[in-house]
Design a protein around this motif. Structure first.
Motif, PDB file in Angstrom:
ATOM      1  N   THR A 101       0.842  -1.212   0.000  1.00 10.36           N
ATOM      2  CA  THR A 101       0.000   0.000   0.000  1.00 10.36           C
ATOM      3  C   THR A 101       0.874   1.258   0.000  1.00 10.36           C
ATOM      4  O   THR A 101       0.705   2.150  -0.845  1.00 10.36           O
TER       5      THR A 101
ATOM      6  N   THR B 265      -1.629   0.268  -8.435  1.00 12.95           N
ATOM      7  CA  THR B 265      -1.987  -0.500  -7.241  1.00 12.95           C
ATOM      8  C   THR B 265      -2.465  -1.893  -7.626  1.00 12.95           C
ATOM      9  O   THR B 265      -3.321  -2.045  -8.497  1.00 12.95           O
ATOM     10  N   GLY B 266      -1.910  -2.903  -6.950  1.00 17.40           N
ATOM     11  CA  GLY B 266      -2.264  -4.277  -7.278  1.00 17.40           C
ATOM     12  C   GLY B 266      -2.709  -5.047  -6.053  1.00 17.40           C
ATOM     13  O   GLY B 266      -3.021  -4.467  -5.007  1.00 17.40           O
ATOM     14  N   ARG B 267      -2.689  -6.375  -6.197  1.00 19.10           N
ATOM     15  CA  ARG B 267      -3.301  -7.233  -5.195  1.00 19.10           C
ATOM     16  C   ARG B 267      -2.330  -7.692  -4.105  1.00 19.10           C
ATOM     17  O   ARG B 267      -2.692  -8.520  -3.260  1.00 19.10           O
TER      18      ARG B 267
ATOM     19  N   ASP C 281     -11.357  -8.272  -5.264  1.00 19.34           N
ATOM     20  CA  ASP C 281     -11.725  -7.015  -5.925  1.00 19.34           C
ATOM     21  C   ASP C 281     -12.169  -5.939  -4.936  1.00 19.34           C
ATOM     22  O   ASP C 281     -11.804  -4.773  -5.077  1.00 19.34           O
TER      23      ASP C 281
ATOM     24  N   LEU D 253      -9.177  -4.602  -3.068  1.00 14.15           N
ATOM     25  CA  LEU D 253      -8.375  -3.804  -3.993  1.00 14.15           C
ATOM     26  C   LEU D 253      -8.991  -2.415  -4.176  1.00 14.15           C
ATOM     27  O   LEU D 253      -8.281  -1.399  -4.146  1.00 14.15           O
TER      28      LEU D 253
ATOM     29  N   LYS E  28      -8.301  -0.416  -1.146  1.00 12.64           N
ATOM     30  CA  LYS E  28      -6.885  -0.029  -1.094  1.00 12.64           C
ATOM     31  C   LYS E  28      -6.634   1.215  -1.957  1.00 12.64           C
ATOM     32  O   LYS E  28      -5.961   2.166  -1.519  1.00 12.64           O
TER      33      LYS E  28
ATOM     34  N   GLU F  53       2.834  -7.208  -9.554  1.00  9.98           N
ATOM     35  CA  GLU F  53       2.284  -5.913  -9.094  1.00  9.98           C
ATOM     36  C   GLU F  53       2.452  -4.858 -10.197  1.00  9.98           C
ATOM     37  O   GLU F  53       3.569  -4.650 -10.692  1.00  9.98           O
TER      38      GLU F  53
END
Lengths: 338, 338
Positions: free
Chosen positions: A170, A188-190, A196, A199, A202, A282
């Protein structure tokens, strides 16, 4: 880095017994190592040190990760005991690990192999204010610089980035967005695995934190303090330390990529010492590497962090130097290259 | 390969101290090694042997490559002297080389380190008739099988493919087109470096050779004899030898990919022993790997051949086994994985 040694390496690549350019990225890395060493062929980097920096993140209170914060210290202790993936890979590659607590929140007993350089018990929640003070950011940067200095003084000739910190993707996405100018949703990824809904949360949390704390890319320490993390700060220092000691440093993962963007914002000449280990699962990695102008050596679909992708890239970096010193030339082999 | 050991490896991956699936392709290769060994964790393959097979190609008379045929033997002797890229990479990776002349056309003095198993002084020009006789094709296959048998008898626990042969991307593209059913223009590339005109000629020559010699994928030895090469034959034998000795084999480059398509056409159960080393600059690699269902470990933009990409992948294959035997479990580390 020396432009003269770079040129000599490029000239030497052209007379080795192989079609021009046929060793691909290994040729570029070999030339970079020559530029860093100021000599061609460059020495083969044999004494790698993985600097692993651990920290916690107040923003975890916003539900940006499914992992409890206590996993940070559990994994740090697992690394101290030799049981994590980065330990296994480092033993195989002949690299050693230096583990540093720069910002762990949890209590744990003093442990052999864990250096206590704790600057704060985790960052504060960036969604309600700056993640840290300017002084904390500078102290964590200094921890990284000193770690690099000590590793090189003890014989390291190449450094590798490692990290552990629940929630640290983050802070990394926030920093990458700030320094690359690419939107938060894009970078921004998982992380190590969120759905979902998480995410989306985030992305919202990062956007709100940026709106609240106004990180300023032209004042990199302010930006770090606003939305960064203690291990990102230490890693940026570790990169600056590599550069000032004139040794190459292999990056792994989105946390190191964020730190590299920060390091290069602080000292643009550090860019010449960077080698990208692993490509991005990412999305922030992809954007950061583009910003830094780096092509990664490895792409195995890893999304672990810890330094794993950097350690897997180490033999390739070594090979790129060895090619320049050990391959025969066309003349040696009696081949008319035309 | 053992489905039971495969299942045990997949179960073990899930309890090691990392997020599920976070070691990407390393997890799949580790499970494959367990299946091959019939045990979990699998032993770490430590004694790699690169089988390099050299041959010449009559089709060079059609101007499909800028390199003179004599470079085949010059590079073979360069490898015997330790000066080629594959030597440098193998020394670093701790793998040994076995060099075999299975079809070199040029005269050269008997040389330490070069095994003379010459079946023919190069193939014949496939654009005017079959590249070799069925008997020659079978003898070259046998050379490869015996080379694998001897390597494993001497202690090898993993094999790697290598080759040298001016013009051998032409025969490889022909074989890949035959065995995958994909058109010649799609699977034919620039080899170690040709321009648009030569590439167009190369495609025309292969298409004409296929029209003339009618290779039949359902009779793999006939297809090999029609448009193949002696080193492709030997490599296919080397792959079959790996499979019958139950050791994994790492493929490098378009020549080995063609040989692997041939080997799997001859014995489908060989597929379980294949590991893809390097991704394709040559488009035939991409099509062959798709046909074989393999994902490559390395993608450095290499277009050298020799076995270079397989040797660079060896540490990753070793790491995939080591992960299964050396990493701690969540229970070991006292982490509640939820």
């Amino acid at each position: 880095p020396s432009p003269e040694a770079l040129r000599l390496a490029q000239q030497r690549q052209a007379i080795l017994t192989k079609p021009a350019g046929s060793l691909g990225l290994l040729e570029r890395i070999g030339a970079q190592l020559a530029a860093i060493a100021g000599s061609c062929p460059p020495p083969v980097p044999e004494r790698g040190v993985v600097g692993v920096f651990a920290g916690d993140h107040g923003v975890c209170a916003q539900g940006v990760t499914p992992w409890p914060q206590e996993v940070t210290v559990s994994m740090l202790l697992n690394m101290a005991a030799g049981g994590a993936a980065v330990n296994v890979l480092s033993r195989q590659a002949g690299a050693s690990l230096v583990l540093t607590d720069v910002g762990v929140a949890s209590d744990y007993p003093a442990t052999d192999g864990v250096r206590d350089r704790n600057v704060a018990r985790g960052t504060r929640d960036m969604s309600v204010g700056p993640a840290m003070s300017r002084d904390e950011a500078l102290r964590a940067l200094t921890v990284g610089i000193e770690t690099a200095d000590e590793a090189v003084a003890a014989g390291a000739d190449i450094l590798l980035t490692g990290e552990m910190g629940i929630g640290n993707t983050t802070a990394s996405s926030a920093l990458i967005s700030v320094f690359t100018g690419v939107g938060v949703a894009t970078v921004t990824g998982r992380g190590t695995g969120i759905d979902d809904d998480v995410l989306a949360r985030k992305v919202d949390v990062i956007e709100a934190a940026i709106a609240l704390n106004a990180p300023d890319a032209s004042d990199p320490v302010q930006a770090l303090a606003a939305v960064g993390g203690l291990e990102q700060a230490a890693l940026a220092g570790f990169i600056l330390g590599a550069a000032r000691n004139r040794v190459p440093i292999i990056l792994d993962g989105v946390i190191a990529c964020a730190a590299a963007c920060l390091a290069v914002a602080l000292a643009p000449e550090a860019a010449g010492y960077l080698i990208a280990g692993h490509a991005g699962a990412e999305p922030g990695i992809t954007e950061a590497l583009r910003h830094l102008g780096l092509d990664p050596l490895v792409d195995l679909g890893l999304r672990l962090g810890e330094g794993s992708g950097a350690v897997l890239a180490l033999p390739m970096v070594q090979a790129s130097a060895r090619i320049l010193s050990e391959m025969a030339t066309f003349e040696d082999a009696g081949i008319d290259a035309g």
